[in-house]
Design a protein around this motif. Structure first.
Motif, PDB file in Angstrom:
ATOM      1  N   GLU A 134       0.824  -1.209   0.000  1.00 21.28           N
ATOM      2  CA  GLU A 134       0.000   0.000   0.000  1.00 21.28           C
ATOM      3  C   GLU A 134       0.859   1.260   0.000  1.00 21.28           C
ATOM      4  OE1 GLU A 134      -2.742  -0.189   3.234  1.00 21.28           O
ATOM      5  OE2 GLU A 134      -3.729  -2.010   2.495  1.00 21.28           O
ATOM      6  N   PHE A 135       2.131   1.125   0.362  1.00 19.31           N
ATOM      7  CA  PHE A 135       3.028   2.280   0.345  1.00 19.31           C
ATOM      8  C   PHE A 135       3.468   2.571  -1.088  1.00 19.31           C
ATOM      9  CE2 PHE A 135       3.518   1.039   4.776  1.00 19.31           C
ATOM     10  CZ  PHE A 135       3.524   2.272   5.412  1.00 19.31           C
ATOM     11  N   PRO A 136       3.481   3.839  -1.491  1.00 20.07           N
ATOM     12  CA  PRO A 136       3.934   4.175  -2.846  1.00 20.07           C
ATOM     13  C   PRO A 136       5.379   3.743  -3.054  1.00 20.07           C
ATOM     14  CG  PRO A 136       3.762   6.159  -1.493  1.00 20.07           C
ATOM     15  CD  PRO A 136       3.134   5.054  -0.706  1.00 20.07           C
ATOM     16  N   GLY A 137       5.625   3.118  -4.198  1.00 22.62           N
ATOM     17  CA  GLY A 137       6.982   2.668  -4.517  1.00 22.62           C
ATOM     18  C   GLY A 137       7.302   1.283  -3.997  1.00 22.62           C
ATOM     19  N   ILE A 138       6.425   0.719  -3.164  1.00 22.41           N
ATOM     20  CA  ILE A 138       6.638  -0.623  -2.639  1.00 22.41           C
ATOM     21  C   ILE A 138       5.688  -1.583  -3.355  1.00 22.41           C
ATOM     22  CG2 ILE A 138       6.524  -2.145  -0.626  1.00 22.41           C
ATOM     23  CD1 ILE A 138       8.794  -0.305  -0.302  1.00 22.41           C
ATOM     24  N   GLY A 139       6.226  -2.307  -4.323  1.00 22.94           N
ATOM     25  CA  GLY A 139       5.464  -3.363  -4.965  1.00 22.94           C
ATOM     26  C   GLY A 139       5.836  -4.693  -4.341  1.00 22.94           C
ATOM     27  N   PRO A 140       5.518  -5.800  -4.991  1.00 19.77           N
ATOM     28  CA  PRO A 140       5.890  -7.116  -4.462  1.00 19.77           C
ATOM     29  C   PRO A 140       7.384  -7.253  -4.211  1.00 19.77           C
ATOM     30  CG  PRO A 140       4.256  -7.373  -6.191  1.00 19.77           C
ATOM     31  CD  PRO A 140       4.658  -5.924  -6.193  1.00 19.77           C
ATOM     32  N   THR A 141       8.207  -6.694  -5.107  1.00 22.50           N
ATOM     33  CA  THR A 141       9.660  -6.785  -4.910  1.00 22.50           C
ATOM     34  C   THR A 141      10.085  -6.008  -3.675  1.00 22.50           C
ATOM     35  OG1 THR A 141      10.104  -7.089  -7.264  1.00 22.50           O
ATOM     36  CG2 THR A 141      11.912  -6.256  -5.912  1.00 22.50           C
ATOM     37  N   GLY A 142       9.564  -4.811  -3.510  1.00 22.86           N
ATOM     38  CA  GLY A 142       9.909  -4.003  -2.347  1.00 22.86           C
ATOM     39  C   GLY A 142       9.459  -4.650  -1.047  1.00 22.86           C
ATOM     40  N   ALA A 143       8.269  -5.265  -1.075  1.00 23.80           N
ATOM     41  CA  ALA A 143       7.785  -5.957   0.117  1.00 23.80           C
ATOM     42  C   ALA A 143       8.700  -7.129   0.452  1.00 23.80           C
ATOM     43  CB  ALA A 143       6.353  -6.442  -0.102  1.00 23.80           C
ATOM     44  N   ASP A 144       9.151  -7.841  -0.576  1.00 20.10           N
ATOM     45  CA  ASP A 144      10.088  -8.948  -0.345  1.00 20.10           C
ATOM     46  C   ASP A 144      11.385  -8.442   0.287  1.00 20.10           C
ATOM     47  OD1 ASP A 144       8.504 -11.032  -1.258  1.00 20.10           O
ATOM     48  OD2 ASP A 144       9.263 -10.937  -3.309  1.00 20.10           O
ATOM     49  N   ILE A 145      11.893  -7.327  -0.226  1.00 17.26           N
ATOM     50  CA  ILE A 145      13.130  -6.756   0.323  1.00 17.26           C
ATOM     51  C   ILE A 145      12.927  -6.414   1.794  1.00 17.26           C
ATOM     52  CG2 ILE A 145      14.674  -4.756   0.244  1.00 17.26           C
ATOM     53  CD1 ILE A 145      14.101  -4.707  -2.838  1.00 17.26           C
ATOM     54  N   PHE A 146      11.820  -5.752   2.098  1.00 15.16           N
ATOM     55  CA  PHE A 146      11.562  -5.360   3.492  1.00 15.16           C
ATOM     56  C   PHE A 146      11.496  -6.587   4.393  1.00 15.16           C
ATOM     57  CE2 PHE A 146       9.039  -4.388   7.168  1.00 15.16           C
ATOM     58  CZ  PHE A 146       9.401  -3.100   7.527  1.00 15.16           C
ATOM     59  N   LEU A 147      10.734  -7.591   3.999  1.00 20.66           N
ATOM     60  CA  LEU A 147      10.547  -8.761   4.859  1.00 20.66           C
ATOM     61  C   LEU A 147      11.809  -9.599   4.948  1.00 20.66           C
ATOM     62  CD1 LEU A 147       6.937  -9.765   3.781  1.00 20.66           C
ATOM     63  CD2 LEU A 147       7.655  -8.665   5.908  1.00 20.66           C
ATOM     64  N   ARG A 148      12.565  -9.641   3.881  1.00 21.03           N
ATOM     65  CA  ARG A 148      13.837 -10.395   3.895  1.00 21.03           C
ATOM     66  C   ARG A 148      14.756  -9.846   4.987  1.00 21.03           C
ATOM     67  NH1 ARG A 148      15.649  -9.641  -1.581  1.00 21.03           N
ATOM     68  NH2 ARG A 148      17.119  -8.105  -0.815  1.00 21.03           N
ATOM     69  N   GLU A 149      14.750  -8.530   5.153  1.00 16.46           N
ATOM     70  CA  GLU A 149      15.601  -7.905   6.160  1.00 16.46           C
ATOM     71  C   GLU A 149      14.919  -7.866   7.533  1.00 16.46           C
ATOM     72  OE1 GLU A 149      18.680  -5.782   5.469  1.00 16.46           O
ATOM     73  OE2 GLU A 149      18.848  -6.800   3.550  1.00 16.46           O
ATOM     74  N   ALA A 150      13.612  -7.614   7.550  1.00 18.42           N
ATOM     75  CA  ALA A 150      12.894  -7.469   8.813  1.00 18.42           C
ATOM     76  C   ALA A 150      12.813  -8.767   9.594  1.00 18.42           C
ATOM     77  CB  ALA A 150      11.489  -6.933   8.566  1.00 18.42           C
ATOM     78  N   GLN A 151      12.984  -9.914   8.919  1.00 18.18           N
ATOM     79  CA  GLN A 151      12.888 -11.177   9.641  1.00 18.18           C
ATOM     80  C   GLN A 151      13.955 -11.300  10.734  1.00 18.18           C
ATOM     81  OE1 GLN A 151      13.709 -14.739   7.254  1.00 18.18           O
ATOM     82  NE2 GLN A 151      14.872 -13.480   5.839  1.00 18.18           N
ATOM     83  N   SER A 152      14.989 -10.483  10.662  1.00 11.96           N
ATOM     84  CA  SER A 152      16.005 -10.494  11.714  1.00 11.96           C
ATOM     85  C   SER A 152      15.435 -10.020  13.049  1.00 11.96           C
ATOM     86  CB  SER A 152      17.188  -9.600  11.320  1.00 11.96           C
ATOM     87  OG  SER A 152      17.841 -10.116  10.176  1.00 11.96           O
ATOM     88  N   VAL A 153      14.402  -9.173  12.989  1.00 11.19           N
ATOM     89  CA  VAL A 153      13.801  -8.659  14.233  1.00 11.19           C
ATOM     90  C   VAL A 153      12.336  -9.079  14.376  1.00 11.19           C
ATOM     91  CG1 VAL A 153      15.387  -6.720  14.429  1.00 11.19           C
ATOM     92  CG2 VAL A 153      13.279  -6.431  13.108  1.00 11.19           C
ATOM     93  N   TRP A 154      11.785  -9.709  13.342  1.00 13.56           N
ATOM     94  CA  TRP A 154      10.436 -10.274  13.403  1.00 13.56           C
ATOM     95  C   TRP A 154      10.544 -11.785  13.220  1.00 13.56           C
ATOM     96  CZ3 TRP A 154       7.420  -6.433   9.714  1.00 13.56           C
ATOM     97  CH2 TRP A 154       7.234  -5.214  10.393  1.00 13.56           C
ATOM     98  N   PRO A 155      10.864 -12.519  14.271  1.00 15.40           N
ATOM     99  CA  PRO A 155      11.114 -13.956  14.148  1.00 15.40           C
ATOM    100  C   PRO A 155       9.949 -14.747  13.563  1.00 15.40           C
ATOM    101  CG  PRO A 155      11.835 -13.149  16.293  1.00 15.40           C
ATOM    102  CD  PRO A 155      11.075 -12.038  15.653  1.00 15.40           C
ATOM    103  N   ASP A 156       8.719 -14.248  13.739  1.00 14.90           N
ATOM    104  CA  ASP A 156       7.580 -15.014  13.225  1.00 14.90           C
ATOM    105  C   ASP A 156       7.521 -15.005  11.695  1.00 14.90           C
ATOM    106  OD1 ASP A 156       6.978 -12.318  13.124  1.00 14.90           O
ATOM    107  OD2 ASP A 156       4.998 -12.487  14.041  1.00 14.90           O
ATOM    108  N   VAL A 157       8.312 -14.164  11.051  1.00 16.80           N
ATOM    109  CA  VAL A 157       8.355 -14.120   9.585  1.00 16.80           C
ATOM    110  C   VAL A 157       9.334 -15.172   9.037  1.00 16.80           C
ATOM    111  CG1 VAL A 157       8.899 -12.656   7.587  1.00 16.80           C
ATOM    112  CG2 VAL A 157       7.729 -11.681   9.570  1.00 16.80           C
ATOM    113  N   ARG A 158      10.290 -15.594   9.864  1.00  9.30           N
ATOM    114  CA  ARG A 158      11.317 -16.532   9.408  1.00  9.30           C
ATOM    115  C   ARG A 158      10.759 -17.932   9.191  1.00  9.30           C
ATOM    116  NH1 ARG A 158      15.007 -14.027  13.540  1.00  9.30           N
ATOM    117  NH2 ARG A 158      14.676 -15.813  14.884  1.00  9.30           N
TER     118      ARG A 158
END
Length: 216
Positions: A134-158
């Motif tokens: 829903e954020f401008p500029g964040i498509g599926p690729t951007g969401a993947d990038i965010f979650l790929r990195e955020a999983q370091s602090v959001w263990p439930d995503v790993r």
């Protein structure tokens, strides 16, 4: 499996620096670092070299635009100028607009705290991807990038590995699924592993270097 673990360890030793670390983000489950990761994911989403996107993010943060409040308060021209100093020139004007609009959305919808987004999604990667896009500029690729990195602090995503990370795994002969990859490293290291696999996918020469290191 032992060979795969040696390969994964060699990969972490050679390429185990996340893009957030490169951008100077001290990633933590706090509003500021999570917003900075969103900015970085926005910059990495365009067809531009990762190194340029990281440099542009560092420039924005050096200007103090580390929170949605600060990003929105900056003038459009100030954002354009900061992106330009980071050599992010091809998309600077459009991206400056998206960053301002995205900052306002972050404030209006999530009160400047992306932990609220995480809670609303219930830790579901599919729900997180939908909300992030829903954020401008964040498509599926951007969401993947965010979650790929955020999983370091959001263990439930790993373990979260997108198509590009899995492509890197294929080049190294590692399991081509997140669960299989997750068995090769400690959970806390999986975000680093996913980022390292992306680097391998972007530079096939590094795959050969990792294989040589693992064979020693």
């Amino acid at each position: 499996m032992a060979d795969d673990r040696r390969t994964a360890q060699a990969l972490l030793e050679q390429q185990g620096r996340t893009y957030a670390q490169e951008a100077g983000i001290r990633l933590a489950d706090r509003p500021g670092p999570l917003y900075q990761l969103l900015v970085l994911a926005t910059l990495l989403s365009t067809r531009i070299r990762a190194g340029v996107a990281v440099a542009a993010a560092r420039e924005l943060f050096a200007c103090g635009y580390r929170t949605p409040q600060a990003m929105e308060a900056a003038s459009w021209q100030a954002r354009v100028d900061a992106l330009g100093r980071g050599h992010y020139r091809r998309y600077d004007e459009r991206t400056a607009t998206m960053l301002g609009t995205g900052a306002r959305l972050c404030l209006d919808r999530w009160h400047g705290d992306l932990r609220r987004l995480h809670r609303e999604a219930g830790g579901s990667p599919a729900a997180l991807r939908r909300l992030l896009t829903e954020f401008p500029g964040i498509g599926p690729t951007g969401a993947d990038i965010f979650l790929r990195e955020a999983q370091s602090v959001w263990p439930d995503v790993r373990p979260y590995a997108d198509r590009r990370a899995l492509a890197g795994a294929g080049l190294l002969g590692l399991p081509a699924d997140p669960r299989g990859l997750g068995g090769l490293v400690d959970g806390a290291d999986f975000g680093r592993l996913a980022s390292a696999l992306v680097r391998v996918a972007l530079d096939e020469d590094s795959a050969r270097e990792v294989k040589r290191a693992a064979a020693r």
